[in-house]
Design a protein around this motif. Structure first.
Motif, PDB file in Angstrom:
ATOM      1  N   PRO A   1     -94.716  18.859 -62.997  1.00 59.63           N
ATOM      2  CA  PRO A   1     -93.632  17.874 -63.212  1.00 59.63           C
ATOM      3  C   PRO A   1     -92.811  17.630 -61.948  1.00 59.63           C
ATOM      4  CG  PRO A   1     -93.116  19.945 -64.293  1.00 59.63           C
ATOM      5  CD  PRO A   1     -94.519  20.062 -63.811  1.00 59.63           C
ATOM      6  N   ALA A   2     -92.834  18.591 -61.027  1.00 60.70           N
ATOM      7  CA  ALA A   2     -91.930  18.444 -59.884  1.00 60.70           C
ATOM      8  C   ALA A   2     -92.610  17.781 -58.700  1.00 60.70           C
ATOM      9  CB  ALA A   2     -91.434  19.828 -59.482  1.00 60.70           C
ATOM     10  N   ILE A   3     -93.822  17.272 -58.942  1.00 63.56           N
ATOM     11  CA  ILE A   3     -94.613  16.891 -57.770  1.00 63.56           C
ATOM     12  C   ILE A   3     -93.949  15.804 -56.937  1.00 63.56           C
ATOM     13  CG2 ILE A   3     -96.094  15.244 -58.989  1.00 63.56           C
ATOM     14  CD1 ILE A   3     -98.224  17.134 -57.142  1.00 63.56           C
ATOM     15  N   ASP A   4     -93.394  14.768 -57.604  1.00 63.01           N
ATOM     16  CA  ASP A   4     -92.838  13.688 -56.766  1.00 63.01           C
ATOM     17  C   ASP A   4     -91.536  14.128 -56.105  1.00 63.01           C
ATOM     18  OD1 ASP A   4     -91.992  13.829 -59.302  1.00 63.01           O
ATOM     19  OD2 ASP A   4     -91.394  11.723 -59.477  1.00 63.01           O
ATOM     20  N   PHE A   5     -90.750  14.915 -56.849  1.00 66.64           N
ATOM     21  CA  PHE A   5     -89.510  15.428 -56.231  1.00 66.64           C
ATOM     22  C   PHE A   5     -89.849  16.252 -54.994  1.00 66.64           C
ATOM     23  CE2 PHE A   5     -87.087  19.411 -55.864  1.00 66.64           C
ATOM     24  CZ  PHE A   5     -85.916  18.889 -55.355  1.00 66.64           C
ATOM     25  N   LEU A   6     -90.852  17.117 -55.143  1.00 66.35           N
ATOM     26  CA  LEU A   6     -91.173  18.020 -54.035  1.00 66.35           C
ATOM     27  C   LEU A   6     -91.785  17.273 -52.861  1.00 66.35           C
ATOM     28  CD1 LEU A   6     -92.540  20.898 -56.243  1.00 66.35           C
ATOM     29  CD2 LEU A   6     -90.418  20.923 -54.978  1.00 66.35           C
ATOM     30  N   SER A   7     -92.664  16.298 -53.183  1.00 63.47           N
ATOM     31  CA  SER A   7     -93.328  15.627 -52.056  1.00 63.47           C
ATOM     32  C   SER A   7     -92.319  14.805 -51.261  1.00 63.47           C
ATOM     33  CB  SER A   7     -94.472  14.762 -52.567  1.00 63.47           C
ATOM     34  OG  SER A   7     -94.016  14.004 -53.663  1.00 63.47           O
ATOM     35  N   LYS A   8     -91.287  14.289 -51.941  1.00 68.23           N
ATOM     36  CA  LYS A   8     -90.262  13.533 -51.208  1.00 68.23           C
ATOM     37  C   LYS A   8     -89.517  14.444 -50.236  1.00 68.23           C
ATOM     38  CE  LYS A   8     -88.914  10.041 -54.546  1.00 68.23           C
ATOM     39  NZ  LYS A   8     -87.953   9.867 -55.623  1.00 68.23           N
ATOM     40  N   HIS A   9     -89.389  15.693 -50.604  1.00 63.44           N
ATOM     41  CA  HIS A   9     -88.537  16.576 -49.805  1.00 63.44           C
ATOM     42  C   HIS A   9     -89.345  17.651 -49.104  1.00 63.44           C
ATOM     43  CE1 HIS A   9     -85.955  14.738 -52.807  1.00 63.44           C
ATOM     44  NE2 HIS A   9     -84.999  14.822 -51.911  1.00 63.44           N
ATOM     45  N   GLN A  10     -90.510  17.259 -48.654  1.00 64.48           N
ATOM     46  CA  GLN A  10     -91.403  18.224 -48.031  1.00 64.48           C
ATOM     47  C   GLN A  10     -90.716  18.983 -46.879  1.00 64.48           C
ATOM     48  OE1 GLN A  10     -94.943  17.739 -49.157  1.00 64.48           O
ATOM     49  NE2 GLN A  10     -95.095  19.886 -48.622  1.00 64.48           N
ATOM     50  N   GLU A  11     -90.112  18.181 -45.972  1.00 59.51           N
ATOM     51  CA  GLU A  11     -89.566  18.857 -44.774  1.00 59.51           C
ATOM     52  C   GLU A  11     -88.417  19.797 -45.186  1.00 59.51           C
ATOM     53  OE1 GLU A  11     -87.841  15.062 -45.171  1.00 59.51           O
ATOM     54  OE2 GLU A  11     -89.848  15.657 -45.705  1.00 59.51           O
ATOM     55  N   LEU A  12     -87.593  19.306 -46.120  1.00 61.65           N
ATOM     56  CA  LEU A  12     -86.470  20.130 -46.570  1.00 61.65           C
ATOM     57  C   LEU A  12     -86.995  21.481 -47.084  1.00 61.65           C
ATOM     58  CD1 LEU A  12     -83.490  20.522 -47.647  1.00 61.65           C
ATOM     59  CD2 LEU A  12     -84.363  19.631 -49.790  1.00 61.65           C
ATOM     60  N   LEU A  13     -88.030  21.410 -47.909  1.00 60.42           N
ATOM     61  CA  LEU A  13     -88.570  22.637 -48.497  1.00 60.42           C
ATOM     62  C   LEU A  13     -89.137  23.543 -47.411  1.00 60.42           C
ATOM     63  CD1 LEU A  13     -90.348  21.326 -51.673  1.00 60.42           C
ATOM     64  CD2 LEU A  13     -88.324  22.733 -51.528  1.00 60.42           C
ATOM     65  N   GLN A  14     -89.869  22.930 -46.474  1.00 59.54           N
ATOM     66  CA  GLN A  14     -90.469  23.765 -45.444  1.00 59.54           C
ATOM     67  C   GLN A  14     -89.384  24.421 -44.605  1.00 59.54           C
ATOM     68  OE1 GLN A  14     -93.838  22.349 -43.397  1.00 59.54           O
ATOM     69  NE2 GLN A  14     -94.929  22.144 -45.322  1.00 59.54           N
ATOM     70  N   LYS A  15     -88.327  23.642 -44.359  1.00 56.61           N
ATOM     71  CA  LYS A  15     -87.241  24.204 -43.560  1.00 56.61           C
ATOM     72  C   LYS A  15     -86.629  25.399 -44.305  1.00 56.61           C
ATOM     73  CE  LYS A  15     -82.812  22.856 -42.869  1.00 56.61           C
ATOM     74  NZ  LYS A  15     -82.116  22.040 -43.714  1.00 56.61           N
ATOM     75  N   LEU A  16     -86.378  25.202 -45.623  1.00 58.37           N
ATOM     76  CA  LEU A  16     -85.715  26.259 -46.379  1.00 58.37           C
ATOM     77  C   LEU A  16     -86.612  27.478 -46.559  1.00 58.37           C
ATOM     78  CD1 LEU A  16     -83.892  24.179 -49.119  1.00 58.37           C
ATOM     79  CD2 LEU A  16     -82.843  25.437 -47.266  1.00 58.37           C
ATOM     80  N   SER A  17     -87.921  27.232 -46.765  1.00 60.79           N
ATOM     81  CA  SER A  17     -88.787  28.381 -47.047  1.00 60.79           C
ATOM     82  C   SER A  17     -89.321  29.015 -45.773  1.00 60.79           C
ATOM     83  CB  SER A  17     -89.943  27.959 -47.938  1.00 60.79           C
ATOM     84  OG  SER A  17     -90.722  26.994 -47.258  1.00 60.79           O
ATOM     85  N   GLU A  18     -89.011  28.423 -44.617  1.00 60.29           N
ATOM     86  CA  GLU A  18     -89.423  28.965 -43.316  1.00 60.29           C
ATOM     87  C   GLU A  18     -90.942  29.047 -43.203  1.00 60.29           C
ATOM     88  OE1 GLU A  18     -87.436  32.708 -43.084  1.00 60.29           O
ATOM     89  OE2 GLU A  18     -85.451  31.823 -43.334  1.00 60.29           O
ATOM     90  N   LYS A  19     -91.644  28.129 -43.867  1.00 64.77           N
ATOM     91  CA  LYS A  19     -93.115  28.088 -43.727  1.00 64.77           C
ATOM     92  C   LYS A  19     -93.438  26.835 -42.920  1.00 64.77           C
ATOM     93  CE  LYS A  19     -94.801  31.262 -46.727  1.00 64.77           C
ATOM     94  NZ  LYS A  19     -95.723  32.301 -46.330  1.00 64.77           N
ATOM     95  N   ASN A  20     -94.086  26.997 -41.776  1.00 63.16           N
ATOM     96  CA  ASN A  20     -94.345  25.803 -40.958  1.00 63.16           C
ATOM     97  C   ASN A  20     -95.824  25.439 -40.896  1.00 63.16           C
ATOM     98  OD1 ASN A  20     -91.891  26.846 -40.514  1.00 63.16           O
ATOM     99  ND2 ASN A  20     -92.291  27.495 -38.407  1.00 63.16           N
ATOM    100  N   GLU A  21     -96.678  26.172 -41.633  1.00 62.71           N
ATOM    101  CA  GLU A  21     -98.100  25.834 -41.509  1.00 62.71           C
ATOM    102  C   GLU A  21     -98.353  24.452 -42.088  1.00 62.71           C
ATOM    103  OE1 GLU A  21     -99.086  29.225 -43.926  1.00 62.71           O
ATOM    104  OE2 GLU A  21     -97.332  29.909 -42.800  1.00 62.71           O
ATOM    105  N   GLU A  22     -99.447  23.864 -41.654  1.00 70.01           N
ATOM    106  CA  GLU A  22     -99.781  22.534 -42.153  1.00 70.01           C
ATOM    107  C   GLU A  22    -100.335  22.649 -43.568  1.00 70.01           C
ATOM    108  OE1 GLU A  22     -99.475  19.314 -40.885  1.00 70.01           O
ATOM    109  OE2 GLU A  22     -98.025  20.530 -39.784  1.00 70.01           O
ATOM    110  N   ASN A  23    -100.455  21.482 -44.214  1.00 66.12           N
ATOM    111  CA  ASN A  23    -100.999  21.307 -45.584  1.00 66.12           C
ATOM    112  C   ASN A  23    -100.923  22.575 -46.450  1.00 66.12           C
ATOM    113  OD1 ASN A  23    -103.011  22.752 -44.259  1.00 66.12           O
ATOM    114  ND2 ASN A  23    -104.317  20.937 -43.982  1.00 66.12           N
ATOM    115  N   LEU A  24     -99.679  23.028 -46.631  1.00 72.10           N
ATOM    116  CA  LEU A  24     -99.469  24.123 -47.574  1.00 72.10           C
ATOM    117  C   LEU A  24     -99.452  23.545 -48.984  1.00 72.10           C
ATOM    118  CD1 LEU A  24     -96.665  26.441 -46.290  1.00 72.10           C
ATOM    119  CD2 LEU A  24     -98.929  27.083 -47.056  1.00 72.10           C
ATOM    120  N   GLN A  25     -99.870  24.349 -49.962  1.00 78.21           N
ATOM    121  CA  GLN A  25     -99.770  23.856 -51.337  1.00 78.21           C
ATOM    122  C   GLN A  25     -98.344  23.993 -51.820  1.00 78.21           C
ATOM    123  OE1 GLN A  25    -102.693  25.770 -53.800  1.00 78.21           O
ATOM    124  NE2 GLN A  25    -103.866  23.889 -53.636  1.00 78.21           N
ATOM    125  N   LEU A  26     -97.986  23.079 -52.733  1.00 73.34           N
ATOM    126  CA  LEU A  26     -96.619  23.101 -53.268  1.00 73.34           C
ATOM    127  C   LEU A  26     -96.301  24.449 -53.904  1.00 73.34           C
ATOM    128  CD1 LEU A  26     -96.163  19.640 -54.917  1.00 73.34           C
ATOM    129  CD2 LEU A  26     -94.956  20.600 -52.992  1.00 73.34           C
TER     130      LEU A  26
END
Length: 1611
Positions: free
Chosen positions: A779-804
């Motif tokens: 259910p969160a897919i569109d919310f998460l995809s919109k905020h990809q960079e925000l999430l990566q910044k917060l989770s400190e994961k910088n690898e490419e094509n990580l799964q949600l």
């Protein structure tokens, strides 16, 4: 330049001294305010003193050193000496020496200090009373001021914690967190208009609230107040329970729709009478994360406790204008400002909420107020139009947007409302922010959202409903299905130990520059809450000349007030509401507000604090921009070089900082800890608001379980987040202080942190195990995809094509990394101390604690992931039914490593071990064995069980065979550990400081657990909760059957055994049968009380679930249909043996033999009408030979055929002695047919024969030794004897000891059963009287004492016996049994008791001589006393031989008789009634005579009389008379005889005194005198006393001295 070198030399010098413990802390640097390019200078003259705190006025400053001394510097015009009035180097304030000062404060021109004991000292300028001294313009020396609370009856002086000084006022914060004020002006917040106030007064408006901090500007005051506790969340009702209006309304106006959940009940507005002035109305401006969106609201009682639980504190909205009007009018009646009611303005149709009606200070003209109201109203109009143009804005936006920008009547004339441009700006800004935050949750999902401060929200939607998306409306309509308070459920514990973040800011005073933050420029006389800072977690306030700063836990600063010099750190307007200051750097943690500038202390990259300045900028070139302002705060580079700044202080002319040198990296490590913690909090808050909250608001999150787990995770996350915020705040204040390592919160309150992390870990791993992150991803897919960079910044994961899923996973496990940081920083700090020091030890321990928790939690995460993998690998119905959030997989046997012994060739046996159960799965079935009731052991090799494991559960035993020895060891260890863990529970998961691989001991064989039986025939479906031993209930426990039966008590090897309570529901009567007593091997056995549902109660012995032995059965109450009472012997649930049955309805009592519940054998019946029958019974009827006596002594002896029915041969004797012999038939009392002969005995025969029938009484009754056999048998059994006298004496003593201790232990649970004396008795009974050597009188006395004590407590077998005997005796001879015919029976029964108890005593004390033998006196025989009659020294010639005779009477009557005395004496009194009456008449008649007359009448010889007559002053022989009267107060015959003996001695004593010579009485002389004494003693029942003595006295006394005296009395 010289100045610059100095510190370095200092530093080198000091770091050498550091080894000796010198501290390079609290150095003072000062510079001139008003410029960005500054050079801080060391303040001279403070050699080696550590400064803890400083305060600055306009031209002067104060310093507080570590020793509690106060120094002043600068211009000090209040001091007398010229050199002192302008001091460049600090001067010690001598007056304060010896008072240990803990805090100082400086106003513009005055000072204050608080000592350790909470006393305030003030000095300096006092023109406005700001030093609390009356009529004195200035106070040269510190002077103590008294602050006392007039509300306490003895005036208590108030202890003060903190001071704040303004230009003309001072505030003090007391220990009880209340504010006291003195000085002049409205900024005092007092209800007065007479200034100056020189006696400190309490600010009543905030009384009762917890004030955390105070600050004073020049003419305004600020207070940081703790929020009131949040009321518990209840499911929200649809209608208001006061006025039953709908709580959520949708109103379709002609131009827009209003959806509102801000119902306010007109009835529910609480108005307190005692504080009418509290209800100040004022527009409150809401700032939402720095956007200026403002809303007017009516503020009601400042405490803001709302009625419906929905509208947030303070925003009270009225259903319509009429009510508003009435409400205001009712308010104004109370208010002391009359001008309110004139100001109600209803010009504009659209005024939904009524704005700004503020009682101005006296002097504000009414017209100004009116114009203000008008401006608000027109602004509302503008707003509605703008909203309509904007089209269908999102729900949230409109909700936040509802409000009116306020105008300032001071600067604008008329109704100057800002044009649409301003609205447009704010709207654009909002849209931008909105898109960044993504779709927000429905307005009803969050309680107290951080973004929307106004809790009562009205959503205004333009136009027709068709324009509004139906989904939106559905969401609004859906009441709060999922409410998760993301503002955490604050744990009271953390709030008590760490600074609270739930704060409000209150301000009052002059508001000309907007420094109060209420969105206007009006003054406030009373504290008023700055609504827009609600929920902003403000932790510190600073007040400058005309501006205010609020620092939040997120390291942001809100500023408001005058911005002429740019001191607010931003250029937004209006400045009348709090806005965020734009400080670079990594987060501000300290602020200072000066006269017209601000200082911000923020973290820089390397954790060294950087100082930012915002205010006047004076440039050196003489060009146009000589006095410009800073646009944003500027970093003062020169300040970074001087060291680690811990405090900043701003004043008028000067700025000042306190600096620490970084010795051994200690200070740097502290700053690093604080800085990283604050950043960590900022990050957690971001995750909470940017990720967690939107996720919670999503639709279709899966099933209820997942949602619940998500909510639990969210609330634990919030709790952790809140704790980190508090910790950050506490570290900031820690850095301002002494910086002692041992007072760090992570050391002192480590359990708070460890618990919060562990709790969060539990909920996040539970969520993971249930596949929560995968479910969320859909259910969160569109919310998460919109905020990809925000999430990566917060989770400190910088690898490419990580799964949600992985991103989310990383995000929510991110907090645990912080534990490693704690451990590392604590280790760093530890290295700054000596290894032997306690600090080093503490830091070291804590560090390993956090480290081991981090390791432990990462293991938990691995376990959770392993388990998740298992669920994914084996999907299916069976595994789904096993899947639970808390369940973790330990190991499973899909590799065929474990199989069932003797299993069939094709059978499938799959074993799965979880952390709470072992699952045994077969083809289609599976069985779950809970680990708490599972025992495992390795089987020995020799029996051919190679690699065998034996699993024991309450109802099964499995033998498992493993494929290899390694596999066997693995499973054995895994199961043992899992069982051990399951039993310990999660509480002590962490052995603090210990590593992970602790050697595990075997799980205990004996344990407590809960279990439901599933096949045991007796216990099927029963639930047992209690102690176990190797698979069987053993110890205390409770068993509940499915049909409602319940047993609670002790078990032994799986069966009820010992003391227990048992209930059996009786469906028909809807009541319980209830048994309390002893059990053996699953059956009632021993003593117990069984209350039947029918109302019957049986109290006595059981065997094999049946009544067996001695027992008492009560049937019915006295009022019920057939009340009766049986006490006696039972065999196999039937009455059998001797028993007494009291039939209360028929008024008969039967005492005799029973068989099979029927009267059978000999017995006695007495009725309440005085009939007496004794004889044979058969099947409940009188059948056979018997004797019947009526009340008038008519006697029938002969044959009976039915109750009271004569039939056959017999003799009827009449009271006068005539008798009839012959055949009788008929019922007694209703005519009897007689065929017989009538005899009239001659007068001479009459005397001998009359009592013939009465003499025979008792022959046909049960022999006394046959009575109550069961009672004695029970006692012998308790002593361990099969039959009386057969058994081992020492075993008997052991049994007594066991009985005493077990009974005591049982009563320990309920101490009220044992009084103190009882406990002492029990303790003394633990000593057994010794029996070695010859038997002496002393030993006899010891045995006697022991018996008296033993019979005092029913816990002792003998005591129990005596208690039962007393009970049965009373049962027999009280009530209907009080019949004079029973007297001889009663006496015989007592004698029988004595005989049988004596047998018991002799068994326990074998060297006690037998009945009637004597104990010789020892050589220390007392001197012979004068014999009474003979005068020569007494050689005891009368008694058989000198010595003490042992008899059961002498030994046991003192114990038994006092307890049996009332019923027994009653029988004597009834039996002797006639004689007593005649005797009494005689006594009364003779007592009328005088002494002399009576003596001579009784025949005392005249020659004896003279000796008596000399005594006539007293009554003759008074002492002897008194002595004899005591015979009624004694119980045993021995005591009564002693009384008679004493009486005789008193008589002779009397005579001797008169004659003063030896005088010998002869019996003839003595008798009449004794007769006189007996008459004068007037003893009513003397005859009964005499008979009682005669019946029960020791036989050997009859011929002794006492015997002769007794005979005399009898005569």
């Amino acid at each position: 330049r010289g100045g610059k070198k100095k510190p370095n030399q200092n530093l080198i010098f000091l770091s050498n001294k550091e080894a000796e413990g010198a501290k390079e802390r609290g150095l003072v640097y000062v510079w001139k305010a008003g410029s960005c390019s500054v050079t801080p200078e060391r303040l001279p003259g403070l050699s080696g003193k550590t400064v803890l705190q400083a305060a600055l006025g306009i031209h002067h400053g104060l310093l507080l050193t570590e020793g509690g001394e106060v120094y002043s510097f600068g211009r000090l015009p209040w001091r007398s000496g010229p050199e002192e009035s302008c001091a460049n180097s600090p001067i010690l304030e001598n007056t304060l020496l010896g008072h240990h000062v803990i805090t100082v404060a400086a106003g513009s021109f005055h000072n204050g200090a608080v000592t350790e004991s909470g006393v305030v000292y003030m000095w300096g300028n006092n023109s406005a009373g700001q030093c609390a001294v009356a009529n004195q313009l200035c106070v040269p020396e510190p002077q103590p001021i008294s602050i006392s609370d007039s509300e306490t009856s003895p005036l208590l002086s108030v202890r003060i914690l903190q001071l704040a000084c303004g230009e003309e006022h001072t505030l003090a914060l007391s220990l009880s967190r209340e504010i006291w004020a003195w000085g002049s002006g409205c900024q005092l917040g007092l209800i007065t208009t007479t200034f100056p106030v020189t006696k400190p007064q309490k600010v009543e408006h905030l009384a009762g609230r917890v004030v955390l901090q105070i600050a004073c500007g020049a003419y305004h005051s600020l207070a940081l107040v703790q929020c009131l506790p949040v009321q518990e969340m209840k499911p929200i009702p649809e209608r208001c329970n006061h006025c039953s209006q709908l709580l959520i309304t949708m109103t379709d106006k002609e131009d827009h729709v209003i959806i509102s959940d801000s119902h306010c009940c007109p009835l529910g507005v609480a108005l307190s009478d005692n504080q009418p002035e509290n209800h100040v109305f004022g527009p409150s401006l809401e700032t939402l994360e720095g956007r200026s969106v403002t809303g007017t609201s009516v503020l009601a009682s400042s405490d803001g406790q709302e009625d419906s639980g929905i509208s947030s504190p303070g925003n009270i909205l009225f259903p319509d204008k009429k009510e508003v009007k009435e409400y205001l009018i009712s308010l104004s009646d109370q208010s002391f400002h009359e001008n309110v009611e004139k100001n109600i303005c209803t010009e504009s149709e659209q005024v939904e909420q009524l704005g700004a009606c503020i009682p101005g200070p006296p002097g504000t003209s009414t017209s100004a107020l009116n114009s203000l109201v008008a401006s608000c109203a027109s602004a509302v109009g503008v707003r509605v139009a703008a909203t309509y143009e904007a089209g269908a804005l999102s729900l949230k936006k409109v909700m936040n947007f509802y409000g009116t920008p306020s105008s300032e009547p001071g600067s604008q004339s008329g109704s100057g409302s800002p044009g649409p441009e301003a609205l447009k700006d704010s709207r654009e800004e909002q849209v931008r922010l909105e898109s960044m935050q993504g779709k927000k949750s429905s307005s009803l999902v969050d309680i107290r959202e951080e973004e929307s401060e106004g809790g009562s929200r009205r959503l205004s939607l333009p136009g027709l409903l068709s324009q509004v998306s139906p989904r939106l409306l559905r969401k609004v309509g859906r009441a709060k299905m999922r409410t998760v308070a993301l503002t955490p459920t604050y744990s009271g514990e953390a709030d008590a130990l760490l600074p609270s973040l739930r704060t409000e800011v209150w301000s009052w005073g002059k508001g000309k520059e907007g420094q109060l933050g209420h969105g206007d420029v009006l003054p406030r006389l009373q504290p008023l809450c700055v609504k827009s800072l609600d929920g902003k977690e403000v932790i510190h306030l600073s007040a400058g000349g005309h501006h205010s700063l609020a620092l939040t836990a997120k390291s942001q600063v809100y500023t408001w007030g005058s911005n002429i010099s740019g001191q607010l750190g931003h250029l937004n307007s209006p400045t009348t509401v709090p806005r965020l200051a734009k400080v670079c750097g990594d987060g501000v943690w300290s602020t200072a507000a000066g006269l017209d500038y601000s200082l911000f202390l923020a973290d820089e990259e390397d954790f060294q604090p950087g100082l930012y300045y915002s205010g006047q900028e004076t440039t050196t070139e003489n060009n146009l921009y000589e006095n410009s302002c800073t646009k944003t705060p500027v970093l003062l580079l020169s300040c970074s070089k001087i060291g680690y700044i811990s405090n900043v202080i701003a004043g008028g002319d000067n700025c000042l900082v306190l600096v620490d040198k970084n010795v051994m990296g200690y200070i740097a490590s502290l700053h690093e800890l604080a800085s990283t913690e604050r950043r960590f909090y900022f990050k957690l808050s971001e995750i909470k608001s940017q990720v967690l909250r939107p996720l919670l608001g999503l639709d279709n999150l899966g099933n209820a379980n997942t949602i619940q787990l998500l909510q639990e995770m969210a609330s634990r996350f919030s709790k952790l987040c809140y704790l980190i915020g508090q910790h950050g705040a506490s570290l900031s204040s820690f850095l301002h202080g002494v910086k002692e390592a041992r007072s760090l919160a992570i050391l002192k309150h480590s359990s708070l942190f460890l618990d919060s992390y562990t709790e969060y870990c539990t909920s996040v791993t539970n969520f993971l195990v249930m596949g929560g992150f995968m479910l969320l991803a859909k259910p969160a897919i569109d919310f998460l995809s919109k905020h990809q960079e925000l999430l990566q910044k917060l989770s400190e994961k910088n690898e490419e094509n990580l799964q949600l899923v992985e991103v989310l996973n990383a995000l929510f496990f991110m907090p645990f990394g912080r534990l490693h940081n704690y451990a590392r920083t604590l280790l760093k700090l530890a290295t700054c101390f000596e290894v032997a020091s306690p600090e080093y030890q503490k830091l070291q321990d804590s560090s390993s604690c956090y480290e081991s928790l981090a390791v432990h939690l990462s293991r938990k995460r691995k376990e959770a992931e392993y388990t998740l993998g298992f669920w994914k690998t084996f999907p299916g119905k069976m595994t789904d039914s096993l899947r639970k959030p808390e369940r973790r997989l330990i190991c499973e046997s899909s590799n065929r490593g474990l199989s069932l012994q003797h299993a069939g060739r094709f059978s499938v046996n799959w074993f799965i071990l979880f952390n709470d159960a072992l699952v045994h799965a077969q083809f289609s079935t599976h069985h779950i064995f809970p680990l708490s009731t599972l025992w495992v052991e390795a089987l020995s090799e020799e029996a051919g069980n190679v690699n065998g494991l034996k699993i024991t559960t309450p109802e099964e035993q499995l033998v498992l065979v493993s494929s290899t020895p390694q596999e066997k060891t693995k499973w054995l260890r895994a199961i043992s550990q899992a069982v051990d863990q399951a039993l310990k529970g999660t509480s002590d998961l962490m052995l603090y400081g210990a590593g992970g691989n602790v050697p595990r001991q075997e799980p205990p064989i004996s344990r407590s657990a809960k279990y439901t039986f599933y096949k045991d025939p007796r216990f099927k479906d029963a639930i047992y909760d209690g102690r176990w031993l190797s698979g069987k209930p053993h110890g205390r426990g409770m068993l509940k059957w499915a049909d409602g039966r319940m047993y609670s008590g002790t078990f032994r090897t799986g069966l009820e055994d010992g003391y227990g309570e048992y209930r059996v529901p009786n469906k028909a009567l809807n009541k319980d049968d209830h048994y309390v007593g002893y059990w053996k091997e699953g059956k009632m056995c021993g003593h117990g009380v069984y209350s039947y549902a029918t109302g019957e109660v049986y109290e006595g012995c059981f065997q094999d679930n049946m009544r067996h032995g001695h027992g008492l059965l009560r049937s019915g109450k006295l009022t019920s249909s057939s009340p009766s009472m049986f006490i006696g012997q039972w065999t196999m649930d039937k009455k059998s043996g001797y028993g007494v049955f009291d039939d209360i309805t028929r008024g008969e009592k039967y005492m005799g033999m029973w068989q099979d519940d029927l009267c059978q054998g000999n017995g006695v019946v007495v009725t309440q009408f005085g009939l007496y029958y004794e004889g044979a019974f058969s099947t409940n009827k009188m059948m056979g030979t018997g004797i019947l006596l009526s009340e008038d002594d008519t006697v029938y002896e002969g044959e009976f055929s039915d109750n009271w029915t004569l039939s056959g041969k017999g003799t009827l004797t009449l009271p006068n002695g005539d008798y009839i012999e012959g055949l009788f038939s008929g019922e007694w009392g209703s005519g009897i047919k007689i065929t017989g002969t009538y005899f009239k005995p001659t007068l001479y025969e009459n005397e001998k024969d009359k009592p013939k029938a009465l003499r025979k009484l008792g022959i046909l009754a049960v022999p006394p030794d046959e009575k109550w056999k069961a009672v004695f048998e029970e006692c012998w059994n308790q002593l361990g004897c099969e039959s009386p006298g057969q058994g081992d004496r020492w075993k008997a003593w052991d049994n007594i000891a066991v009985a005493l201790t077990t009974n005591r232990r049982q009563h320990k649970d309920s101490p009220e059963l044992l009084s103190r004396s009882h406990t002492q008795t029990l303790e003394s009974l633990e000593f057994i009287p010794q029996h070695i050597g010859a038997f002496t009188l002393e030993k006899y006395e010891n045995i006697k004492k022991y018996l008296i004590k033993a019979c005092d407590t029913p816990l002792h077998p003998l005591g129990k016996l005596v208690e039962t005997l007393v009970a049965v005796y009373r049962m027999t001879y009280v009530g209907v049994g009080a019949n004079r015919r029973l007297l001889q029976e009663a006496v015989r029964e007592i004698k029988s008791y004595l005989k049988r108890i004596f047998q018991l005593v002799r068994f326990l004390f074998p060297d006690l001589p037998e009945e009637g033998s004597t104990i010789p006196f020892m050589a220390t025989e007392p001197k012979g006393r004068r014999s009474f009659c003979s005068g020569k020294s007494d050689s005891r010639s009368e008694s058989p031989e000198p010595g003490y005779v042992v008899t059961s009477f002498g030994l046991l009557l003192p114990v038994l008789l006092p307890r049996l005395y009332p019923p027994l004496f009653m029988l004597y009194a009834l039996d002797n009634e006639r004689e007593e009456d005649i005797y009494w008449e005689c006594v009364l008649r003779l007592n009328k005579q005088t002494d002399m007359a009576l003596l001579s009448f009784l025949g005392v010889q005249a020659k004896r009389l003279w000796c008596v007559s000399s005594n006539t002053k007293d009554a003759c022989f008074a002492s002897a008379v008194e002595c004899l009267q005591q015979i009624s107060t004694t119980f045993t015959p021995a005591d009564k005889l002693k009384v008679i003996q004493q009486t005789f001695e008193e008589i002779s004593q009397n005579v001797l005194e008169t004659l003063q010579e030896d005088f010998l009485w002869s019996m003839d002389d003595l008798f009449p005198v004794f007769l006189y004494v007996v008459l004068r003693a007037r003893i009513r029942n003397l005859g009964s006393e005499v008979h009682l003595i005669e019946d029960l006295m020791d036989p050997y006394l009859q011929h002794g001295e006492q015997g002769i005296m007794f005979t005399t009395l009898k005569v």
